[in-house]
Design a protein around this motif. Structure first.
Motif, PDB file in Angstrom:
ATOM      1  N   ASN A  14       0.788  -1.229   0.000  1.00 42.00           N
ATOM      2  CA  ASN A  14       0.000   0.000   0.000  1.00 42.00           C
ATOM      3  C   ASN A  14       0.821   1.279   0.000  1.00 42.00           C
ATOM      4  OD1 ASN A  14      -2.744  -0.937  -0.021  1.00 42.00           O
ATOM      5  ND2 ASN A  14      -2.444  -1.692   2.048  1.00 42.00           N
ATOM      6  N   TYR A  15       2.046   1.225   0.452  1.00 35.43           N
ATOM      7  CA  TYR A  15       2.833   2.448   0.617  1.00 35.43           C
ATOM      8  C   TYR A  15       4.145   2.399  -0.167  1.00 35.43           C
ATOM      9  CZ  TYR A  15      -0.581   3.466   4.209  1.00 35.43           C
ATOM     10  OH  TYR A  15      -1.763   3.691   4.869  1.00 35.43           O
ATOM     11  N   GLU A  16       4.011   2.292  -1.487  1.00 37.67           N
ATOM     12  CA  GLU A  16       5.132   2.414  -2.419  1.00 37.67           C
ATOM     13  C   GLU A  16       6.307   1.509  -2.068  1.00 37.67           C
ATOM     14  OE1 GLU A  16       6.062   6.535  -2.547  1.00 37.67           O
ATOM     15  OE2 GLU A  16       4.177   7.103  -3.497  1.00 37.67           O
ATOM     16  N   LYS A  17       5.966   0.310  -1.614  1.00 40.50           N
ATOM     17  CA  LYS A  17       6.976  -0.724  -1.311  1.00 40.50           C
ATOM     18  C   LYS A  17       8.070  -0.207  -0.376  1.00 40.50           C
ATOM     19  CE  LYS A  17       5.993  -3.309  -5.471  1.00 40.50           C
ATOM     20  NZ  LYS A  17       5.051  -4.185  -4.767  1.00 40.50           N
ATOM     21  N   GLU A  92      -7.018  -0.311   0.194  1.00 40.96           N
ATOM     22  CA  GLU A  92      -5.867  -0.834   0.951  1.00 40.96           C
ATOM     23  C   GLU A  92      -6.064  -2.280   1.387  1.00 40.96           C
ATOM     24  OE1 GLU A  92      -4.028   3.197   3.007  1.00 40.96           O
ATOM     25  OE2 GLU A  92      -5.279   1.849   4.201  1.00 40.96           O
ATOM     26  N   ASN A  93      -7.236  -2.817   1.111  1.00 46.56           N
ATOM     27  CA  ASN A  93      -7.534  -4.192   1.493  1.00 46.56           C
ATOM     28  C   ASN A  93      -6.821  -5.149   0.546  1.00 46.56           C
ATOM     29  OD1 ASN A  93      -8.672  -6.558   2.482  1.00 46.56           O
ATOM     30  ND2 ASN A  93     -10.562  -6.295   1.316  1.00 46.56           N
ATOM     31  N   ARG A  94      -5.603  -5.516   0.883  1.00 46.85           N
ATOM     32  CA  ARG A  94      -4.780  -6.398   0.042  1.00 46.85           C
ATOM     33  C   ARG A  94      -4.689  -7.789   0.663  1.00 46.85           C
ATOM     34  NH1 ARG A  94      -1.594  -3.686  -3.670  1.00 46.85           N
ATOM     35  NH2 ARG A  94      -2.340  -1.562  -3.953  1.00 46.85           N
ATOM     36  N   PHE A  95      -4.584  -8.782  -0.193  1.00 44.27           N
ATOM     37  CA  PHE A  95      -4.472 -10.171   0.269  1.00 44.27           C
ATOM     38  C   PHE A  95      -3.026 -10.473   0.657  1.00 44.27           C
ATOM     39  CE2 PHE A  95      -3.924 -14.777  -1.037  1.00 44.27           C
ATOM     40  CZ  PHE A  95      -4.541 -15.290   0.089  1.00 44.27           C
ATOM     41  N   PRO A  96      -2.769 -10.754   1.948  1.00 39.73           N
ATOM     42  CA  PRO A  96      -1.389 -11.018   2.384  1.00 39.73           C
ATOM     43  C   PRO A  96      -1.066 -12.497   2.494  1.00 39.73           C
ATOM     44  CG  PRO A  96      -2.755 -10.634   4.297  1.00 39.73           C
ATOM     45  CD  PRO A  96      -3.683 -10.619   3.094  1.00 39.73           C
ATOM     46  N   GLY A  97      -1.890 -13.319   1.841  1.00 35.52           N
ATOM     47  CA  GLY A  97      -1.677 -14.765   1.919  1.00 35.52           C
ATOM     48  C   GLY A  97      -0.620 -15.260   0.953  1.00 35.52           C
ATOM     49  N   THR A  98      -0.597 -16.556   0.738  1.00 31.94           N
ATOM     50  CA  THR A  98       0.418 -17.175  -0.123  1.00 31.94           C
ATOM     51  C   THR A  98      -0.233 -17.779  -1.359  1.00 31.94           C
ATOM     52  OG1 THR A  98       0.247 -19.132   1.311  1.00 31.94           O
ATOM     53  CG2 THR A  98       2.098 -17.656   1.685  1.00 31.94           C
ATOM     54  N   MET A  99       0.358 -17.490  -2.508  1.00 28.28           N
ATOM     55  CA  MET A  99      -0.104 -18.035  -3.781  1.00 28.28           C
ATOM     56  C   MET A  99       1.121 -18.392  -4.630  1.00 28.28           C
ATOM     57  SD  MET A  99      -3.529 -17.922  -4.081  1.00 28.28           S
ATOM     58  CE  MET A  99      -3.947 -17.629  -5.795  1.00 28.28           C
ATOM     59  N   PRO A 100       1.067 -19.492  -5.368  1.00 27.41           N
ATOM     60  CA  PRO A 100       2.202 -19.853  -6.242  1.00 27.41           C
ATOM     61  C   PRO A 100       2.387 -18.838  -7.362  1.00 27.41           C
ATOM     62  CG  PRO A 100       0.735 -21.726  -5.885  1.00 27.41           C
ATOM     63  CD  PRO A 100       0.015 -20.520  -5.387  1.00 27.41           C
ATOM     64  N   ALA A 101       3.620 -18.409  -7.570  1.00 33.02           N
ATOM     65  CA  ALA A 101       3.915 -17.517  -8.694  1.00 33.02           C
ATOM     66  C   ALA A 101       4.129 -18.321  -9.966  1.00 33.02           C
ATOM     67  CB  ALA A 101       5.153 -16.674  -8.390  1.00 33.02           C
TER      68      ALA A 101
END
Length: 230
Positions: A14-17, A92-101
């Motif tokens: 959310n804040y420019e990495k 700002e509601n971002r998914f902080p879980g894990t997903m395969p790239a």
């Protein structure tokens, strides 16, 4: 643990990495280290269902307590993820879980390897009284940081079914979730058993697994070394 680790992911998105990927890796390592030192003497520093199950398979932890520990771990992860979603709303509601790239197989293999490595280290510092117990938290936290740095951008470097389950439940995203449940459990079980097989000592196995926490291990190790010096 999940609030701090996943919180760093959400803030970074959310804040420019501003946190950066290395910062996220360090956050996960630091929070694990802090919790090991602060709660190891209370609960045995069990924050990971896969580690709890692996210890139980080695008779290092009672099976009757496993369900309660897993429920507490998953509940804590879910509540932490829910708190983050309440705090970071709207865009700002971002998914902080894990997903395969990449492919599921790739992420499965990587999760297996890094959890094997993590459990091997944990077994070395937590079940062998010849280890330097004072450094247990540092060793485990550093391993987590290293694993995240190595494969975090590919698999998410979960290493912990509860860490992946909490965000998935809160955000309703269950795609490829099985990877982060099955691979860590298999990896930790293999890591624990491999360490037990290759350890070399004249002491009986039950003497090396008396303690249920990092702190008690540290004390017993210190006493043992003092006796040997005398």
């Amino acid at each position: 643990m999940v609030f701090a680790g996943c919180g760093s992911v959400v803030v970074n998105l959310n804040y420019e990495k501003v946190v950066t990927f290395p910062g996220i890796a360090i956050t996960w390592g630091l929070v694990v280290m802090v919790l090991v030192y602060s709660l190891g003497h209370v609960s045995g520093a069990h924050f990971n269902p896969a580690v709890t199950i692996a210890f139980a398979t080695c008779k290092r932890f009672p099976w009757r307590q496993v369900p309660a520990y897993i429920m507490a771990q998953v509940l804590g992860s879910t509540l932490a993820s829910g708190a983050l979603r309440l705090i970071f709303t709207g865009h700002e509601n971002r998914f902080p879980g894990t997903m395969p790239a990449g492919s599921n197989f790739q992420s499965f293999a990587l999760e297996f390897v890094i959890t094997f490595y993590l459990m091997f280290v944990i077994s070395g510092v937590a079940t062998d009284n010849r280890a330097i117990g004072d450094l247990a938290g540092l060793a485990v936290g550093s391993t987590v940081t290293l694993n995240v740095l190595c494969v975090g951008v590919i698999s998410g470097a979960s290493m912990n079914p509860a860490r992946s389950l909490g965000p998935a439940i809160v955000h309703g995203k269950f795609k490829s979730l099985w990877i982060y449940i099955v691979a860590p459990i298999l990896g930790t079980i293999c890591g624990a058993w491999v360490y037990n097989i290759i350890r070399f000592t004249d002491q009986p196995f039950h003497e090396l697994t008396k303690s249920g926490s990092f702190v008690r291990l540290t004390r017993s190790s210190g006493t043992s070394r003092s006796s040997n010096s005398s």
